[in-house]
Motif scaffolding. Structure first.
Motif, PDB file in Angstrom:
ATOM      1  N   PHE A 108      38.760  33.424  40.350  1.00  0.00           N
ATOM      2  CA  PHE A 108      38.277  34.618  39.657  1.00  0.00           C
ATOM      3  C   PHE A 108      38.001  34.294  38.195  1.00  0.00           C
ATOM      4  O   PHE A 108      38.818  33.673  37.511  1.00  0.00           O
ATOM      5  CB  PHE A 108      39.313  35.742  39.741  1.00  0.00           C
ATOM      6  CG  PHE A 108      39.606  36.199  41.136  1.00  0.00           C
ATOM      7  CD1 PHE A 108      38.753  37.078  41.793  1.00  0.00           C
ATOM      8  CD2 PHE A 108      40.730  35.751  41.805  1.00  0.00           C
ATOM      9  CE1 PHE A 108      39.016  37.499  43.083  1.00  0.00           C
ATOM     10  CE2 PHE A 108      41.014  36.167  43.095  1.00  0.00           C
ATOM     11  CZ  PHE A 108      40.149  37.045  43.736  1.00  0.00           C
ATOM     12  N   GLY A 109      36.846  34.732  37.716  1.00  0.00           N
ATOM     13  CA  GLY A 109      36.506  34.577  36.307  1.00  0.00           C
ATOM     14  C   GLY A 109      37.352  35.497  35.442  1.00  0.00           C
ATOM     15  O   GLY A 109      37.894  36.508  35.907  1.00  0.00           O
ATOM     16  N   ASN A 110      37.448  35.178  34.148  1.00  0.00           N
ATOM     17  CA  ASN A 110      38.314  35.926  33.235  1.00  0.00           C
ATOM     18  C   ASN A 110      37.930  37.387  33.134  1.00  0.00           C
ATOM     19  O   ASN A 110      38.787  38.279  33.215  1.00  0.00           O
ATOM     20  CB  ASN A 110      38.278  35.258  31.860  1.00  0.00           C
ATOM     21  CG  ASN A 110      39.239  35.895  30.871  1.00  0.00           C
ATOM     22  OD1 ASN A 110      38.873  36.810  30.142  1.00  0.00           O
ATOM     23  ND2 ASN A 110      40.467  35.411  30.851  1.00  0.00           N
ATOM     24  N   TYR A 112      36.240  39.301  35.218  1.00  0.00           N
ATOM     25  CA  TYR A 112      36.511  40.008  36.469  1.00  0.00           C
ATOM     26  C   TYR A 112      38.008  40.279  36.613  1.00  0.00           C
ATOM     27  O   TYR A 112      38.423  41.374  37.005  1.00  0.00           O
ATOM     28  CB  TYR A 112      36.007  39.179  37.647  1.00  0.00           C
ATOM     29  CG  TYR A 112      36.096  39.887  38.986  1.00  0.00           C
ATOM     30  CD1 TYR A 112      35.030  40.649  39.449  1.00  0.00           C
ATOM     31  CD2 TYR A 112      37.228  39.794  39.780  1.00  0.00           C
ATOM     32  CE1 TYR A 112      35.095  41.307  40.676  1.00  0.00           C
ATOM     33  CE2 TYR A 112      37.306  40.438  41.003  1.00  0.00           C
ATOM     34  CZ  TYR A 112      36.241  41.198  41.442  1.00  0.00           C
ATOM     35  OH  TYR A 112      36.326  41.846  42.653  1.00  0.00           O
ATOM     36  N   ALA A 113      38.834  39.291  36.272  1.00  0.00           N
ATOM     37  CA  ALA A 113      40.287  39.444  36.412  1.00  0.00           C
ATOM     38  C   ALA A 113      40.831  40.490  35.452  1.00  0.00           C
ATOM     39  O   ALA A 113      41.760  41.234  35.799  1.00  0.00           O
ATOM     40  CB  ALA A 113      40.977  38.103  36.186  1.00  0.00           C
ATOM     41  N   GLU A 114      40.273  40.568  34.247  1.00  0.00           N
ATOM     42  CA  GLU A 114      40.756  41.554  33.273  1.00  0.00           C
ATOM     43  C   GLU A 114      40.475  42.982  33.726  1.00  0.00           C
ATOM     44  O   GLU A 114      41.201  43.901  33.355  1.00  0.00           O
ATOM     45  CB  GLU A 114      40.112  41.294  31.910  1.00  0.00           C
ATOM     46  CG  GLU A 114      40.665  40.056  31.201  1.00  0.00           C
ATOM     47  CD  GLU A 114      40.007  39.819  29.861  1.00  0.00           C
ATOM     48  OE1 GLU A 114      38.929  40.435  29.616  1.00  0.00           O
ATOM     49  OE2 GLU A 114      40.541  39.026  29.068  1.00  0.00           O
ATOM     50  N   HIS A 115      39.445  43.177  34.540  1.00  0.00           N
ATOM     51  CA  HIS A 115      39.113  44.515  35.033  1.00  0.00           C
ATOM     52  C   HIS A 115      39.740  44.808  36.395  1.00  0.00           C
ATOM     53  O   HIS A 115      39.506  45.894  36.948  1.00  0.00           O
ATOM     54  CB  HIS A 115      37.600  44.694  35.103  1.00  0.00           C
ATOM     55  CG  HIS A 115      36.949  44.790  33.756  1.00  0.00           C
ATOM     56  ND1 HIS A 115      36.488  43.681  33.077  1.00  0.00           N
ATOM     57  CD2 HIS A 115      36.701  45.847  32.952  1.00  0.00           C
ATOM     58  CE1 HIS A 115      35.970  44.054  31.920  1.00  0.00           C
ATOM     59  NE2 HIS A 115      36.087  45.360  31.810  1.00  0.00           N
ATOM     60  N   GLY A 116      40.491  43.854  36.940  1.00  0.00           N
ATOM     61  CA  GLY A 116      41.262  44.130  38.145  1.00  0.00           C
ATOM     62  C   GLY A 116      40.788  43.389  39.380  1.00  0.00           C
ATOM     63  O   GLY A 116      39.588  43.369  39.675  1.00  0.00           O
ATOM     64  N   LEU A 117      41.749  42.789  40.097  1.00  0.00           N
ATOM     65  CA  LEU A 117      41.446  42.048  41.316  1.00  0.00           C
ATOM     66  C   LEU A 117      41.604  42.890  42.579  1.00  0.00           C
ATOM     67  O   LEU A 117      41.326  42.410  43.667  1.00  0.00           O
ATOM     68  CB  LEU A 117      42.369  40.818  41.428  1.00  0.00           C
ATOM     69  CG  LEU A 117      42.364  39.827  40.272  1.00  0.00           C
ATOM     70  CD1 LEU A 117      43.289  38.660  40.592  1.00  0.00           C
ATOM     71  CD2 LEU A 117      40.955  39.334  39.971  1.00  0.00           C
ATOM     72  N   SER A 140      39.926  30.933  32.508  1.00  0.00           N
ATOM     73  CA  SER A 140      39.732  31.623  31.225  1.00  0.00           C
ATOM     74  C   SER A 140      38.259  31.827  30.904  1.00  0.00           C
ATOM     75  O   SER A 140      37.920  32.545  29.970  1.00  0.00           O
ATOM     76  CB  SER A 140      40.395  30.828  30.099  1.00  0.00           C
ATOM     77  OG  SER A 140      39.828  29.533  29.996  1.00  0.00           O
ATOM     78  N   GLY A 141      37.367  31.203  31.664  1.00  0.00           N
ATOM     79  CA  GLY A 141      35.928  31.374  31.471  1.00  0.00           C
ATOM     80  C   GLY A 141      35.288  31.968  32.708  1.00  0.00           C
ATOM     81  O   GLY A 141      35.783  32.955  33.259  1.00  0.00           O
ATOM     82  N   GLU A 142      34.172  31.375  33.140  1.00  0.00           N
ATOM     83  CA  GLU A 142      33.484  31.826  34.340  1.00  0.00           C
ATOM     84  C   GLU A 142      33.799  30.905  35.510  1.00  0.00           C
ATOM     85  O   GLU A 142      33.812  29.675  35.362  1.00  0.00           O
ATOM     86  CB  GLU A 142      31.971  31.879  34.117  1.00  0.00           C
ATOM     87  CG  GLU A 142      31.540  32.967  33.155  1.00  0.00           C
ATOM     88  CD  GLU A 142      30.038  33.209  33.200  1.00  0.00           C
ATOM     89  OE1 GLU A 142      29.316  32.354  33.758  1.00  0.00           O
ATOM     90  OE2 GLU A 142      29.593  34.264  32.701  1.00  0.00           O
ATOM     91  N   ALA A 143      34.039  31.500  36.654  1.00  0.00           N
ATOM     92  CA  ALA A 143      34.395  30.722  37.840  1.00  0.00           C
ATOM     93  C   ALA A 143      33.266  29.792  38.256  1.00  0.00           C
ATOM     94  O   ALA A 143      33.499  28.665  38.693  1.00  0.00           O
ATOM     95  CB  ALA A 143      34.759  31.665  38.987  1.00  0.00           C
ATOM     96  N   ARG A 144      32.024  30.236  38.110  1.00  0.00           N
ATOM     97  CA  ARG A 144      30.883  29.415  38.512  1.00  0.00           C
ATOM     98  C   ARG A 144      30.861  28.082  37.774  1.00  0.00           C
ATOM     99  O   ARG A 144      30.577  27.037  38.357  1.00  0.00           O
ATOM    100  CB  ARG A 144      29.583  30.185  38.251  1.00  0.00           C
ATOM    101  CG  ARG A 144      28.334  29.384  38.569  1.00  0.00           C
ATOM    102  CD  ARG A 144      27.077  30.149  38.192  1.00  0.00           C
ATOM    103  NE  ARG A 144      27.019  30.418  36.759  1.00  0.00           N
ATOM    104  CZ  ARG A 144      26.008  31.052  36.162  1.00  0.00           C
ATOM    105  NH1 ARG A 144      24.994  31.487  36.883  1.00  0.00           N
ATOM    106  NH2 ARG A 144      26.022  31.270  34.857  1.00  0.00           N
ATOM    107  N   LEU A 219      44.496  41.134  34.670  1.00  0.00           N
ATOM    108  CA  LEU A 219      44.975  40.008  33.872  1.00  0.00           C
ATOM    109  C   LEU A 219      45.328  40.483  32.474  1.00  0.00           C
ATOM    110  O   LEU A 219      44.508  41.084  31.774  1.00  0.00           O
ATOM    111  CB  LEU A 219      43.895  38.921  33.806  1.00  0.00           C
ATOM    112  CG  LEU A 219      44.219  37.686  32.959  1.00  0.00           C
ATOM    113  CD1 LEU A 219      45.401  36.915  33.549  1.00  0.00           C
ATOM    114  CD2 LEU A 219      42.993  36.784  32.857  1.00  0.00           C
ATOM    115  N   ILE A 220      46.576  40.198  32.049  1.00  0.00           N
ATOM    116  CA  ILE A 220      47.053  40.638  30.746  1.00  0.00           C
ATOM    117  C   ILE A 220      47.112  39.491  29.752  1.00  0.00           C
ATOM    118  O   ILE A 220      46.708  39.624  28.600  1.00  0.00           O
ATOM    119  CB  ILE A 220      48.450  41.290  30.864  1.00  0.00           C
ATOM    120  CG1 ILE A 220      48.386  42.477  31.819  1.00  0.00           C
ATOM    121  CG2 ILE A 220      48.976  41.715  29.503  1.00  0.00           C
ATOM    122  CD1 ILE A 220      47.444  43.581  31.371  1.00  0.00           C
TER     123      ILE A 220
END
Length: 424
Positions: A108-110, A112-117, A140-144, A219-220
């Motif tokens: 998961f990209g950062n 996306y994770a900050e807005h909820g999995l 911490s960046g983009e998963a791609r 993600l916190i």
């Protein structure tokens, strides 16, 4: 054999052959599927971008070059409003059907994770084709960007990432990050799963860089490798951790093991001292952690008890192994581990992310008491008082009784370890 038995036997044999050679909707020929080994999930505006890492068949070529010495995977993307819609688009744009039962991880990209999995959790848990031993990771960046990098010596990126996480998890089970464990922690009382963090290193290859703390599915905070060690102590059991404790100066210029002063420490204050050596190194063989909730006069607190075994790998320069030194080294190790635990606990409390699973521990200890705090647990956890009792025992020094380097002198060569007797 009677005629009736022969008929029954023939019928059973015919049914068996039909079953073995027949087809069902779930059975597809290998040359008609795309084997997916990993997914990347990123947030692009209000949409979700899915990056699927697909294994290239043996002998496949790209740019007119044989890929035997290059990456053996294809990274295909699709963007849509939801995870499910993006998967449908991937299925539509690629020849061959997507085959996901061999999927090994979801990164998961950062953003996306900050807005909820949780939006992905529901999909991954409901779809029967995904196995629950796949890894759920965060970057911490983009998963791609992580998935498209080559990861030598593996030719398939995600296989290298999974191997790195498995090696990292040998220190503690908390960083296994398997889907079954993550979902369980998400649904338990603490409601704070932890995921291993994967980023690109200086050379572009994927590296394990820490642990992501979650409150619920969001993600916190990301802990780096140094901060992660303290969290491992709290979740235990741990093993194979290497600790280095700096030497402290002594009055005669030799370096002593750094740590809490003992009753037998005769260091004179005000004397000139200098640091020396690179510190004492310890290898933790095993450590068990016991977390106990305590209710006194209506106040909730916790006691963390750590009992461990370790061996000494390096001794500060000028130190001599004896009973006094061993006791001092144990005190130094105890103090260092306690400091790491307190530091990580403070980070977790400041983030209000119960990654140490204190809430789950309280629920198991006394569900009735837990219900008194459940509605306001995040704030309660942030203000908990925690006491620590850390005791390590050095089973062995890991060193020979006498070292050639410690006995070296120009006047008398070679040292004892080189020959049985000194040269006269």
């Amino acid at each position: 054999m009677t005629l009736k038995l022969q008929i029954i036997f023939g019928w059973l044999l015919a049914m068996t052959v039909v079953t073995l050679t027949g087809c069902t909707p779930d059975l597809v020929e290998v040359d008609k599927i795309n084997v997916v080994l990993g997914f990347g999930v990123d947030e692009v505006g209000d949409n979700v971008r899915i990056s699927a890492q697909i294994v290239l068949p043996q002998g496949a070529k790209g740019n007119n070059q044989d890929l035997s010495s290059k990456t053996q995977f294809l990274l295909e993307e699709a963007t849509a409003k939801t995870f499910e819609q993006a998967m449908d688009e991937l299925e539509a744009k690629l020849p061959r059907h997507m085959y996901v039962p061999h999927n090994t991880l979801v990164l998961f990209g950062n953003s996306y994770a900050e807005h909820g999995l949780a939006r992905s959790f529901d999909y991954l848990e409901r779809d029967r084709h995904y196995r629950r031993n796949e890894l759920l990771l965060v970057t911490s960046g983009e998963a791609r960007d992580v998935l498209k990098q080559q990861a030598l010596p593996e030719s398939i990126n995600v296989l290298a990432i999974r191997q790195l996480v498995q090696q990292f998890s040998e220190k503690s089970s908390v960083v296994q990050s398997e889907q079954l464990r993550v979902i369980r922690e998400f649904l338990e009382a603490s409601h704070s799963p932890v995921l291993t963090v994967i980023d690109r290193g200086p050379n572009g290859q994927p590296n394990v860089t820490g642990i992501g703390l979650f409150r619920g599915s969001k993600l916190i905070k990301i802990l780096d490798m140094n901060q992660t060690t303290g969290l491992l102590w709290l979740t235990g059991p741990v093993h194979k951790i290497l600790l280095n404790i700096p030497c402290e100066p002594s009055t005669d210029g030799a370096a002593e093991a750094h740590g809490p002063a003992s009753d037998t420490d005769n260091t004179t204050t005000g004397s000139t001292a200098r640091p020396g050596g690179s510190g004492s190194s310890f290898r933790v063989l095993s450590a068990n952690v016991n977390v106990t909730p305590i209710m006194q006069k209506g106040q909730l607190s916790y006691q963390v008890k750590v009992r461990g075994k370790a061996e000494l790998l390096r001794l500060c320069q000028g130190e001599t192994m004896n009973e006094k030194t061993m006791k001092k080294l144990e005190q130094s190790l105890n103090g260092n581990v306690k400091q790491q635990i307190e530091s990580s606990m403070k980070l977790a409390q400041d983030s209000k992310a119960d990654a140490v699973q204190f809430g789950t521990n309280l629920f198991r200890w006394n569900p009735t008491v837990w219900r008194q705090y459940a509605s306001n647990w995040d704030d309660t956890f942030a203000n908990l008082k925690v006491s620590y009792d850390v005791q390590f025992h050095l089973l062995r020094t890991g060193l020979t009784a006498s070292s050639p380097t410690s006995e070296f002198s120009r006047e008398q060569l070679p040292p004892k370890a080189g020959r049985e007797e000194l040269v006269k």
